[in-house]
Design an enzyme around this catalytic site. Structure first.
Site, PDB file in Angstrom:
ATOM      1  CG  HIS A 173      43.248  19.857 -28.325  1.00  0.00           C
ATOM      2  ND1 HIS A 173      43.061  20.236 -27.016  1.00  0.00           N
ATOM      3  CD2 HIS A 173      44.289  18.990 -28.332  1.00  0.00           C
ATOM      4  CE1 HIS A 173      43.969  19.639 -26.260  1.00  0.00           C
ATOM      5  NE2 HIS A 173      44.712  18.864 -27.021  1.00  0.00           N
ATOM      6  CB  SER A 299      13.479  20.901 -40.706  1.00  0.00           C
ATOM      7  OG  SER A 299      13.298  22.300 -40.749  1.00  0.00           O
TER       8      SER A 299
END
Length: 459
Positions: A173, A299
């Site tokens: 979770h 990038s």
């Protein structure tokens, strides 16, 4: 053609990845497979005692040479026969008829004009196409896709063995949970992919073919030679091509076998999508470092970036592949009454689905080759989350008969950060034997991995 002008990125930007499939699922490959079916069928007819057709060894060699030596020039001839006409042949506007004329012309050129009426004898186009399509899909799967998946599986096995004992915080979770090892987590994927591979191999080996005429009744064959056991002939011929025989069909060979293959590929892709996303998260958490490539840009604006682009690219391509495979599997298994042609154009896209699969596999493998665990980061994160030993503590206390074991640890750690010092203070206050107290004091997050290492080493 300049790849920059390709309509699809499969033959453009990603052409270097999809090139191994061209020999199996291109239009030229379909032509070659159709020639193989026509040639081998003619030879099989000659072997029937009922027919007057005789083919000497030289003619058989000529026929088999048509597909064994099939090249770009042959593909161009067949395309001309279809769309422009060639020699004395008018344009057929029919791709299977063009193949028939190609074979007939080769017989004439080799001095075997008397054999030409037997080319495509009693057949409907679907008899040729269903066999040719499977003669393409089978090797494309077995010789290209399966080896690519196996490389990933082997890389995961290597990770599992090499890092079997490397402790790592698990997350359920999204929250810190019982520790595992990096090797064990990679072993899970290796095992899943191994099972998926077995399904693909079974599906590819189970592809089936039909040769039963325009309505699946052997009518044309039977009216010509009613004494021949045509279902037996069909079974022998289809199995000689390496396919299973489907003796009860309409004009169409029901494509349940292809759907099974598509579903098996999709299952493998789903395993890899899960892997791609997990690796992406491990990179994000700095659990995995990435090798930098000299001169490569991560990038356009942030020079420091080393992005997990291979896994992202794989995720996109495998998702596209799955979408196509679902569509193909749903579509090709239906046909109005005994035949409609809507599936013909759809089946031409099987190669595209396979190509997206292959790009995804290549990208995942390339990504795995460039990552390695940051063991210091993993250990640091483990030590920063000592509350994960709470499960171990309450389980030992349960073993010792403590009815409030779970509640004690819940009060100490739920929703807040508990330190090892907090746990040790609790241990010192417990009414347990000194042996048990020492056992509890010895617990650490990095040491609480169960038999993860053994599981990883066994894969």
């Amino acid at each position: 053609m300049d790849s920059r002008y390709a309509v699809s990125p499969l033959d453009g930007r990603y052409g270097r990845y999809t090139e191994p499939l061209r020999a199996h699922v291109s239009e030229a490959a379909l032509m070659r497979a159709r020639v193989e079916v026509e040639a081998e069928y003619l030879i099989a007819l000659a072997d029937l005692d009922a027919t007057p057709l005789e083919l000497g060894s030289d003619t058989r060699e000529t026929l088999r040479g048509l597909y064994e030596g099939f090249d770009a020039a042959d593909a161009e001839v067949i395309k001309q026969l279809e769309v422009e006409g060639w020699k004395d042949y008018a344009a057929t506007n029919h791709d299977v008829k063009a193949v028939e004329y190609f074979v007939r012309d080769a017989l004439i050129e080799s001095g075997n004009r008397e054999a030409t009426p037997w080319v495509h004898f009693g057949l409907t186009s679907e008899d040729v196409n269903n066999l040719a399509q499977r003669l393409m899909a089978k090797p494309a799967t077995e010789e290209v896709l399966v080896p690519a998946i196996r490389e990933i599986r082997d890389a995961l096995v290597a990770f599992a063995h090499d890092y079997a004992e490397t402790p790592m915080l698990a997350r359920t979770h999204g929250q810190p949970a019982t520790p595992t090892t990096f090797g064990k987590e990679m072993a899970v994927y290796a095992a899943r992919l191994g099972r998926a591979l077995a399904e693909i191999e079974r599906a590819a080996s189970g592809l089936s073919g039909k040769l039963a005429g325009a309505s699946g009744t052997y009518a044309a064959h039977h009216v010509a030679y009613p004494e021949v056991d045509w279902p037996a002939f069909s079974r022998e011929f289809v199995t000689s091509l390496g396919l299973e025989h489907n003796g009860l069909t309409t004009q169409v060979n029901p494509c349940d076998d292809l759907q099974t293959l598509f579903d098996s590929l999709r299952n493998a892709n789903n395993v890899l999508l899960d892997l791609d996303q997990d690796i992406w998260l491990y990179v994000s958490q700095r659990y995995l470092g990435q090798e930098t490539v000299e001169g490569e840009t991560g990038s356009s604006t942030m020079p420091h970036k080393v992005n997990p682009i291979d896994f992202e690219n794989s995720e996109g391509n495998l998702s596209k592949a799955n979408s196509d495979l679902v569509f193909l599997g749903d579509y090709v298994t239906t046909s109005r009454l005994q035949r409609d042609l809507s599936d013909s154009t759809v089946k031409r896209n099987v190669g595209a689905a396979f190509a997206h699969c292959l790009i995804g596999y290549e990208k995942t493998k390339r990504g795995l080759d460039k990552v390695a665990p940051n063991e210091d980061v993993m250990l640091e994160d483990l030590n920063a989350n000592p509350e994960v030993i709470g499960e171990a503590v309450q389980t030992v206390l349960r073993r010792e008969g403590d009815e409030q074991a779970y509640e004690r640890i819940k009060a100490l750690s739920r929703g807040k950060r508990a330190t090892l010092a907090d746990f040790r203070e609790l241990f010192d206050d417990l009414d347990v034997s000194e042996d048990v107290r020492e056992e509890l004091h010895a617990l650490t997050p990095a040491g609480y991995t169960g038999i993860a290492a053994e599981l990883a080493e066994d894969v």
